[in-house]
Structures are given as C-alpha cells and as structure tokens.
Design a protein around this motif. Structure first.
Motif, short mmCIF file in Angstrom:
data_model
loop_
_atom_site.label_atom_id
_atom_site.label_comp_id
_atom_site.label_asym_id
_atom_site.label_seq_id
_atom_site.Cartn_x
_atom_site.Cartn_y
_atom_site.Cartn_z
N SER A 91 -27.39 -7.18 -64.82
CA SER A 91 -27.05 -6.73 -66.16
C SER A 91 -27.21 -5.22 -66.20
CB SER A 91 -27.96 -7.37 -67.22
OG SER A 91 -29.30 -6.92 -67.04
N LYS A 92 -26.70 -4.58 -67.24
CA LYS A 92 -26.83 -3.13 -67.35
C LYS A 92 -28.30 -2.71 -67.44
CE LYS A 92 -22.33 -2.14 -69.49
NZ LYS A 92 -21.63 -1.59 -70.68
N ALA A 93 -29.08 -3.47 -68.19
CA ALA A 93 -30.50 -3.15 -68.33
C ALA A 93 -31.23 -3.27 -67.00
CB ALA A 93 -31.14 -4.07 -69.36
N LEU A 94 -30.89 -4.31 -66.23
CA LEU A 94 -31.52 -4.49 -64.92
C LEU A 94 -31.10 -3.38 -63.96
CD1 LEU A 94 -33.17 -6.14 -62.88
CD2 LEU A 94 -31.10 -7.45 -62.38
N GLU A 95 -29.82 -3.06 -63.94
CA GLU A 95 -29.32 -2.02 -63.02
C GLU A 95 -29.96 -0.67 -63.33
OE1 GLU A 95 -27.51 -2.26 -60.34
OE2 GLU A 95 -27.43 -4.43 -60.59
N ALA A 96 -30.16 -0.37 -64.60
CA ALA A 96 -30.78 0.90 -64.97
C ALA A 96 -32.22 0.97 -64.44
CB ALA A 96 -30.78 1.06 -66.48
N THR A 97 -32.93 -0.14 -64.53
CA THR A 97 -34.30 -0.19 -64.03
C THR A 97 -34.33 -0.12 -62.51
OG1 THR A 97 -34.83 -1.60 -65.94
CG2 THR A 97 -36.49 -1.42 -64.21
N LEU A 98 -33.38 -0.80 -61.87
CA LEU A 98 -33.32 -0.79 -60.40
C LEU A 98 -33.00 0.60 -59.87
CD1 LEU A 98 -31.50 -4.16 -59.54
CD2 LEU A 98 -33.88 -3.55 -59.11
N ASN A 99 -32.20 1.35 -60.60
CA ASN A 99 -31.88 2.72 -60.16
C ASN A 99 -33.14 3.58 -60.10
OD1 ASN A 99 -29.14 2.30 -59.80
ND2 ASN A 99 -28.62 2.87 -61.90
N PRO B 256 -37.50 -4.54 -68.49
CA PRO B 256 -37.11 -5.14 -69.78
C PRO B 256 -37.22 -6.65 -69.76
CG PRO B 256 -35.16 -4.38 -68.59
CD PRO B 256 -36.35 -3.90 -67.81
N PRO B 257 -37.55 -7.28 -70.90
CA PRO B 257 -37.62 -8.75 -70.97
C PRO B 257 -36.24 -9.36 -70.89
CG PRO B 257 -37.90 -7.78 -73.14
CD PRO B 257 -37.88 -6.64 -72.17
N LEU B 258 -36.19 -10.65 -70.63
CA LEU B 258 -34.91 -11.34 -70.44
C LEU B 258 -34.04 -11.28 -71.70
CD1 LEU B 258 -33.17 -12.98 -68.51
CD2 LEU B 258 -34.34 -15.05 -69.29
N ARG B 259 -34.64 -11.24 -72.88
CA ARG B 259 -33.85 -11.20 -74.11
C ARG B 259 -33.05 -9.91 -74.21
NH1 ARG B 259 -39.13 -11.03 -75.48
NH2 ARG B 259 -39.96 -9.04 -76.29
N GLU B 260 -33.44 -8.88 -73.46
CA GLU B 260 -32.68 -7.63 -73.43
C GLU B 260 -31.77 -7.56 -72.20
OE1 GLU B 260 -35.28 -4.27 -73.79
OE2 GLU B 260 -36.35 -5.12 -75.52
#
Length: 430
Positions: A138-146, A303-307
């Motif tokens: 997801s976009k939120a996950l990718e941002a954190t992974l970066n 971020p939590p799964l709901r985000e």
C-alpha cells in the motif's frame, strides 16, 4: 477437551458448571479467581475461558500472565472497545458479551476444538516461515519501507513504533536483510516473553556456577548476534535494573557474562520495538532517558492496518492460499460479502489479527466459499458501522480528556496520526 473457566461470580460459575456437565466430551475445572487458576493450570488444559472484571488480577492481566501458551475465550458483561482491543492484541480468539446463552459458548468451544484438532493433524515438515514477510502493499507501507531502506544502510540504532500486531519483527528482519550485515545473524528476543529474573542472563549469558542452576556456561543473545543484528522487541517491558547494563553494552560494545570477570567485545546493530509510550515511562521512572535516546537514533512509525486498507484483501488472499496448502484443503475463496466485511472491520489487532481470523475461517468453513459466518467478526461486537463509530467516539473523547486535550499525546496513545485524529474530532464534534 480440558477446559478451565475463571469466573469470580459464584452464580455464573455454578451455572456454567451445571450447563457444561451435559457435555461429556468436555472436562471442565472452574476457578473463582485468576491467581488460583495460575497455580493449577498446566499443559494438560486445551482452552481457558475467563471473565475480564475480577478482583485482584483482572482477565487482561491473567491473559498476559499466560504468555500465549493457551487458546482463550473472554467473557464480560460490560465490554468496551478499549478492553476488546486489549484482548485481541493478546491473541484472544473469541469475545463473548454477557448475558449469553450456553449454546453460544458451546459453539465457540466447539469451533476452537475443531481448530485444535486440525492443527494437531498438521505434518511436522510444514513450512513454518510461510506466513512471514510482507503479504501486501500500500502507499502507507511503501512510504515506511522507503525510510527503512535508507536507515538499513547505516549502523544507527532504530526504534520501531506502532500498535501490537503491525509487523514490527518483519520490519526488523527487512532492515537487517537490506543492511551490510545481511549475511550475519539476525537474533530476535521478546522482552515481554521472558521472566524479569531471566532477562539479564538471556541477554548477556552466564558462566558455569554463576548461580544455583547454572550447571554449564551459556552464550547470551548479544554474543549470538555478533556481527549481525539484535532485535529487542517490547523494549518498554525491560526491567529498569537491566537497562543500565544494556546501555553500557551498546555504548562500550562489550558484554560480560554473569559470573565472569572478563568482558567480551561485540559488534552488533540494535533494533528495538515497542507499542508502549516510552516518554510516559521515562516520566514515571520506569525507563531510562539516556537509553531511550541511544535506541531512538532513527524512529520508524509503522502505520496500523486500518491506515493500509489496500493491503487487507491482499494479505487475506495470501494467507488463505497458504493455509489451504498448509492444511491440505482444496483452494478456497472469499465470498463478496466476506470481502466487504473484511474491508469494513477496523482490525484493532492489525495484521496478526487478520492472519488469525483467516486461518480460523479456512479451518471452519465446510465449503470452498468462505462467508461472513466463518469470519465470526460480528461476535467481537465491533463490526457494525454504527457501533464502531459510537465506541470510537467514546474512546477518542476519553483519551482526549485524560491527556488534557493535547492532540499530540492523544494521537500517540491512540496509535492514530494527527491528521486522522483531527478529522475524527471534527466528524464527532468533540
């Protein structure tokens, strides 16, 4: 199936004893409080059923004390969203609201019995790592992974922050695998899973004769991780007395086994994680401020799964496929209504809860199509949109009140970013 029931209300306890005596397949033992139960419960028990509100040690503290060794059903007469979330974070599978009829409880027990029987038939050579790693994007996950990728190239200490169940160990492993230390050991240790009196010897090791039961020397986790990465999960649970020794080990890059006068040089990268508010623990004298800053060189908020809504069906599908293969079932699928319910649920237990729910649905479904009936999300009392909104509003208001209206502190306690919290405050007119 051997079952322990922990209930302080004598009328409720006796009623359950009488009702369940009709079911010869269940061996039931009851306890009037959690402390009595802890003294008697051993590996022969298959299931624990406990109330939440009890004098002395309440149900949540009791579940924590069991340290994940048993499957648990929670029953309570005055459930709140916060208590339900706490129990889900701890791995509780069913959450029954009083008053309930005996059939509701029996059905919950039979579901758990079926799950345990299927799991016991699983062959020993199953792939234990099949549910590891990132199962969606997801976009939120990718941002954190970066951010994680950039941090992984350095040797700086990283503090992973986020709710229970968001995948902090997966992130720690990802950072290690993308670091210059990738070919060296990755050692993970959970502070909350080790008794306080054993944490020091677990981390630093000990020499033969260092204490009464030290029949032979043992290498500590720091030595095992030498050259690689040491992941300290639930760092907020580390006893204050051990924190100074951890700080010294990180600063001096050396450890000393218990009972030894000789220091051992180590070369490790430390990643730690917590879902606790370490700032509050520092204020209350439970956590060292100097250790906090040493561990928190690079904070990484997961971020939590709901985000990360885009990941929900991706993860669910992947877990479904893996469990069908794992248990030898023909490939199953989610009905349209099941998919809608998966997306509408708030997932307070995050990815860990989603994986658990899907695995249970795979085992319990009699057909190749999984429906909402097999997800059992409604039994948690959290799926109806109106109920979620009401309970969420109450929880946000309660946290805002406890933090004196400070949005920064409230967002940290709730595990919700400030932008989302501001929107909720506006929507609920708080």
């Amino acid at each position: 199936m051997k079952i322990a029931i922990v209930e302080d209300d004598i009328n409720m306890r006796k009623s359950l004893e009488i009702a369940m005596s009709d079911y010869k397949e269940f061996e039931v033992k009851t306890f009037k409080n959690a402390k009595d139960a802890l003294k008697s419960i051993d590996d022969s028990f298959d299931l624990i059923i406990t109330d939440i509100n009890m004098p002395g040690m309440d149900g949540i503290e009791f579940v924590k004390a069991l340290k994940g060794k048993f499957e648990i059903i929670i029953m309570t007469g005055n459930a709140t969203l916060q208590r339900a979330i706490e129990s889900i974070h701890l791995g509780v599978k069913d959450f029954l609201l009083k008053p309930f009829d005996v059939d509701t409880l029996i059905n919950a027990i039979k579901r758990e019995d079926k799950i345990q029987k299927v799991k016991k038939t699983l062959t020993q050579n199953s792939d234990k790592s099949s549910l590891s790693g990132f199962l969606g994007t997801s976009k939120a996950l990718e941002a954190t992974l970066n951010i994680a990728k950039k941090a992984s190239k350095t040797d700086a200490s990283i503090l992973l922050l986020g709710e229970s169940g968001v995948g902090k160990e997966v992130f720690a492993s990802f950072i290690h695998e993308n670091s210059p230390r990738a070919k060296k050991p990755f050692v993970a240790i959970n502070m909350a899973a080790i008794p306080d009196n054993l944490i020091e010897s677990e981390l630093f090791g000990f020499e033969k004769g260092a204490f009464t039961d030290a029949g032979e020397a043992k290498v500590g986790q720091f030595e095992l991780a030498n050259g690689g990465t040491l992941f300290l999960d639930e760092i907020g649970e580390m006893p204050y007395s051990v924190q100074a020794k951890l700080l010294r080990a990180i600063q001096e890059k050396e450890v000393r086994r218990l009972g030894s006068a000789k220091s051992i040089k180590i070369d490790i990268r430390v990643i730690s994680a917590t879902n606790a508010n370490l700032t509050d623990k520092i204020k209350s004298g439970e956590f060292r401020e100097d250790l906090y800053y040493r561990l928190n060189t690079i904070p990484l908020n997961i971020p939590p799964l709901r985000e990360r809504e885009d990941e929900i069906l991706q993860i669910a599908q992947k877990v479904l496929e893996q469990n069908c293969k794992k248990y030898g079932f023909t490939l199953k699928s989610f009905s349209d209504d099941a998919q809608k319910q998966l997306l509408s649920y708030s997932w307070p237990g995050n990815i860990r809860e989603l994986i658990s729910v899907v695995e249970r649905a795979v085992i319990l479904s009699d057909n190749d199509k999984i429906t909402p009936n097999e997800l059992f999300l409604e039994h948690r009392g959290l799926t109806k949109e109106r109920d979620i909104a009401t309970m969420e509003k109450e929880l946000i208001q309660k946290v805002l009140n406890s933090e004196g209206g400070d949005i920064d502190k409230a967002s940290e306690v709730l595990g919700m970013n400030k932008e989302n919290l501001a929107k909720k405050i506006k929507i609920y007119e708080l």
